[in-house]
Design a protein around this motif. Sequence first.
Motif, mmCIF file in Angstrom:
data_model
loop_
_atom_site.group_PDB
_atom_site.id
_atom_site.type_symbol
_atom_site.label_atom_id
_atom_site.label_comp_id
_atom_site.label_asym_id
_atom_site.label_seq_id
_atom_site.Cartn_x
_atom_site.Cartn_y
_atom_site.Cartn_z
ATOM 1 N N PHE A 10 -28.504 -137.309 103.070
ATOM 2 C CA PHE A 10 -29.937 -137.712 102.694
ATOM 3 C C PHE A 10 -30.342 -137.148 101.162
ATOM 4 O O PHE A 10 -30.915 -137.677 100.216
ATOM 5 C CB PHE A 10 -30.843 -137.615 103.456
ATOM 6 N N THR A 14 -30.776 -139.216 97.430
ATOM 7 C CA THR A 14 -32.331 -139.192 97.045
ATOM 8 C C THR A 14 -32.549 -138.270 95.909
ATOM 9 O O THR A 14 -33.618 -137.770 95.597
ATOM 10 C CB THR A 14 -33.363 -138.724 98.042
ATOM 11 N N ASP A 21 -41.520 -141.502 101.679
ATOM 12 C CA ASP A 21 -41.844 -142.600 102.831
ATOM 13 C C ASP A 21 -41.246 -142.210 104.125
ATOM 14 O O ASP A 21 -39.958 -141.762 104.519
ATOM 15 C CB ASP A 21 -40.802 -143.828 102.175
ATOM 16 N N SER A 23 -40.538 -143.435 106.676
ATOM 17 C CA SER A 23 -39.585 -144.513 107.089
ATOM 18 C C SER A 23 -38.134 -144.599 106.525
ATOM 19 O O SER A 23 -37.237 -145.159 106.725
ATOM 20 C CB SER A 23 -39.945 -146.033 107.202
ATOM 21 N N ARG A 24 -37.992 -143.404 105.598
ATOM 22 C CA ARG A 24 -36.713 -143.426 104.775
ATOM 23 C C ARG A 24 -36.527 -141.698 104.847
ATOM 24 O O ARG A 24 -36.823 -140.956 103.958
ATOM 25 C CB ARG A 24 -36.713 -143.797 103.249
ATOM 26 N N THR A 25 -35.864 -141.189 105.993
ATOM 27 C CA THR A 25 -35.684 -139.820 106.190
ATOM 28 C C THR A 25 -34.380 -139.834 106.834
ATOM 29 O O THR A 25 -33.598 -140.766 107.058
ATOM 30 C CB THR A 25 -36.528 -138.979 107.007
ATOM 31 N N GLN A 28 -33.580 -141.718 109.876
ATOM 32 C CA GLN A 28 -33.096 -142.913 109.889
ATOM 33 C C GLN A 28 -31.608 -143.177 109.619
ATOM 34 O O GLN A 28 -30.959 -143.937 110.317
ATOM 35 C CB GLN A 28 -34.003 -143.859 108.908
ATOM 36 N N ASP A 34 -34.325 -148.249 110.729
ATOM 37 C CA ASP A 34 -35.296 -148.597 109.550
ATOM 38 C C ASP A 34 -36.671 -148.061 110.038
ATOM 39 O O ASP A 34 -37.632 -147.899 109.438
ATOM 40 C CB ASP A 34 -35.418 -149.830 108.757
#
Length: 152
Positions: A10, A14, A21, A23-25, A28, A34
Amino acid sequence: MPCWQQLPTFLKDTAYSNPSDFSRTPFQLAHNTDQPAFVWGRNHPERTKFFKLWMTATHEDHKSWLDVFPPERFCDNSHKGTVLFVDIGGGIGHQAAALKARLSETHTAGRLILQDRPATIEQALPTEGVEKMEFDFWEQQPIKGLHPYNIL
């Protein structure tokens, strides 16, 4: 824990920036979803049960914040309607119950509020003097102007 295993991937993907966000970790990636973690958890009650046990165990046999922070200093001028403490995402209410026990002999006025998701609030400790409030901490906080808030 699967999330920890996905953390290096991750972070690399990134460019090592802070998540913005929820919902973006790494969650997920680890669970191939998602959905935000607490939404996913509603559909996986067995995993949520284990998460709650883990959260409880991480605080056992540790000093409490009450051992190092004097909550009485925020309570001296309190009255019945004053909100003294909001435990945001407080689980079943261990911290609020501990504070209530500490203050019960010297400070009987003021409100203590436990906030968490509805399914968690349903299982909260039955602590007299602690108000239970359903709340998603990703939403706007309805209790304004308080210090301190508690998120542990």
